[in-house]
Design an enzyme around this catalytic site. Structure first.
Site, PDB file in Angstrom:
ATOM      1  N   ARG A 118       0.824  -1.217   0.000  1.00 51.67           N
ATOM      2  CA  ARG A 118       0.000   0.000   0.000  1.00 51.67           C
ATOM      3  C   ARG A 118       0.856   1.265   0.000  1.00 51.67           C
ATOM      4  NH1 ARG A 118      -5.152  -1.552   3.827  1.00 51.67           N
ATOM      5  NH2 ARG A 118      -5.770  -3.374   2.626  1.00 51.67           N
ATOM      6  N   ASP A 152     -16.062   8.336   9.177  1.00 51.19           N
ATOM      7  CA  ASP A 152     -14.889   7.500   8.917  1.00 51.19           C
ATOM      8  C   ASP A 152     -13.662   8.396   9.021  1.00 51.19           C
ATOM      9  OD1 ASP A 152     -14.673   4.487   7.535  1.00 51.19           O
ATOM     10  OD2 ASP A 152     -12.880   5.707   7.255  1.00 51.19           O
TER      11      ASP A 152
HETATM   12  C1  SAM Z   1     -13.631  -2.708   6.947  1.00 43.78           C
HETATM   13  S1  SAM Z   1     -14.303  -1.102   6.954  1.00 43.78           S
HETATM   14  C2  SAM Z   1     -15.912  -1.418   7.627  1.00 43.78           C
HETATM   15  C3  SAM Z   1     -17.002  -0.732   6.841  1.00 43.78           C
HETATM   16  C4  SAM Z   1     -18.427  -1.033   7.294  1.00 43.78           C
HETATM   17  N1  SAM Z   1     -18.641  -0.657   8.666  1.00 43.78           N
HETATM   18  C5  SAM Z   1     -18.765  -2.478   7.092  1.00 43.78           C
HETATM   19  O1  SAM Z   1     -18.857  -3.247   8.031  1.00 43.78           O
HETATM   20  O2  SAM Z   1     -18.946  -2.886   5.935  1.00 43.78           O
HETATM   21  C6  SAM Z   1     -13.440  -0.351   8.351  1.00 43.78           C
HETATM   22  C7  SAM Z   1     -13.477   1.176   8.301  1.00 43.78           C
HETATM   23  O3  SAM Z   1     -13.035   1.679   9.570  1.00 43.78           O
HETATM   24  C8  SAM Z   1     -12.329   2.879   9.345  1.00 43.78           C
HETATM   25  N2  SAM Z   1     -11.459   3.186  10.495  1.00 43.78           N
HETATM   26  C9  SAM Z   1     -10.363   2.532  10.913  1.00 43.78           C
HETATM   27  N3  SAM Z   1      -9.832   3.124  11.993  1.00 43.78           N
HETATM   28  C10 SAM Z   1     -10.628   4.185  12.267  1.00 43.78           C
HETATM   29  C11 SAM Z   1     -10.601   5.191  13.264  1.00 43.78           C
HETATM   30  N4  SAM Z   1      -9.656   5.248  14.208  1.00 43.78           N
HETATM   31  N5  SAM Z   1     -11.577   6.129  13.249  1.00 43.78           N
HETATM   32  C12 SAM Z   1     -12.544   6.105  12.298  1.00 43.78           C
HETATM   33  N6  SAM Z   1     -12.620   5.184  11.326  1.00 43.78           N
HETATM   34  C13 SAM Z   1     -11.665   4.227  11.309  1.00 43.78           C
HETATM   35  C14 SAM Z   1     -11.550   2.608   8.060  1.00 43.78           C
HETATM   36  O4  SAM Z   1     -11.161   3.784   7.397  1.00 43.78           O
HETATM   37  C15 SAM Z   1     -12.540   1.751   7.268  1.00 43.78           C
HETATM   38  O5  SAM Z   1     -13.250   2.511   6.319  1.00 43.78           O
END
Ligand code: SAM
Length: 287
Positions: free
Chosen positions: A47, A158
């Site tokens: 990445r 997010d």
């Molecule tokens: C795998 S996705 C999950 C998306 C959705 N909730 C689902 O279950 O399909 C995880 C998301 O968490 C966000 N994320 C990770 N760490 C975070 C943080 N500290 N604060 C806010 N968002 C975060 C990432 O950017 C990512 O878009």
């Protein structure tokens, strides 16, 4: 530094030493809470190699120096966007949307809520590119018609600004609707423009969803209590204490009787005060 402590692509494009990997993962953990173990080394390499190329850099050492410099603040945004895993889809873990429907119908029928300001607050925390909050919006529009008289707000947050921009645009590939239950698929297809294999989320659904950048580790600006919180497939990236701390904050943030949905592999090991398990990774706050 031994050869085995380095990671590089097949073409040896960049060398990533143990020390550089450790530095990068420490920065990511501090900024986001995301824990990257050794098994994520190839992923981190892949990445960030893209980012090094964009910057015209020759090595991870140079990239680490940039993160130490005065210009680091801007770069950390790119770093975070590159590292987050954003996998999502419409109606993922669809049983949660059945709980959502039941819960919203209960709210609609509650005489106290009906005589109040008729507002409903839902939070999709870690919403990625918007499929989750739009699935919530679609559920409300298709399965809870009585909510039409209510003020519904779906807050979608997010950390990743690229994902938020995609969500805000509300344009998805037609294929992304393929696996969703047929009644919901009908709702999307009937109500979205279809062109060049893209679907546009219709305005009525978009109006319900408000995208905002929010780091879950930081203080939350919201003052009101939420009826429903989705935080699915986000906690898995955090360590135990961070995960537990966040769930406690969600419990505080929920209105009495409110619901919390976690991802399929995120069931709570320790009992959390005020939350009761009522279904697969579905929790209710005591009324
Ligand atoms: C795998 S996705 C999950 C998306 C959705 N909730 C689902 O279950 O399909 C995880 C998301 O968490 C966000 N994320 C990770 N760490 C975070 C943080 N500290 N604060 C806010 N968002 C975060 C990432 O950017 C990512 O878009």
């Amino acid at each position: 530094m031994t050869r085995s402590s380095q990671t590089s692509s097949a073409s040896n494009e960049f060398v990533l030493t143990d020390a550089e990997f450790k530095k990068l993962t420490n920065i990511v953990r501090e900024l986001t809470g995301i824990v990257l173990g050794d098994h994520k080394r190839e992923m981190v390499y892949g990445r960030l190699a893209r980012r090094l190329r964009e910057l015209g850099m020759q090595s991870f050492a140079q990239y680490c120096s940039l993160l130490d410099s005065k210009e680091s603040e801007m770069e950390t945004g790119f770093l975070v966007n590159a590292i987050t895993t954003n996998l999502t889809k419409f109606y993922r873990e669809s049983h949660h949307f059945d709980f959502l429907t039941d819960h919203l119908k209960t709210i609609c029928n509650d005489p106290i809520r009906r005589s109040g300001d008729k507002s409903v607050l839902i939070w999709s925390a870690g919403c990625s590119s918007g499929e989750e909050p739009y699935s919530i919006a679609s559920t409300i529009l298709s399965s809870v018609p009585t909510m039409a008289q209510w003020q519904v707000k779906i807050l979608a947050t997010d950390l990743d600004t690229n994902m938020l921009a995609t969500g805000q645009a509300g344009i998805y590939s037609k294929n992304s609707l393929q696996d969703i239950p047929s009644d919901y698929a009908r709702v999307f297809q009937e109500n979205t423009k279809v062109e060049n294999d893209k679907i546009h989320v219709r305005e009525r659904a978009k109006d319900l969803v408000h995208f905002k950048q929010l780091n879950l580790l930081h203080p939350w600006p919201m003052k009101k209590k939420y009826d429903v919180i989705f935080c699915r497939n986000v906690l898995i990236y955090f360590d135990g204490p961070t995960k537990e701390g966040l769930v406690k904050r969600y419990a505080d943030m929920l209105a009495p009787g409110g619901m919390l949905f976690l991802g399929h592999s995120e069931s709570l090991q320790n009992k959390i005060d005020k939350l009761t398990l009522i279904g697969r990774t579905a929790y209710r706050k005591e009324a």
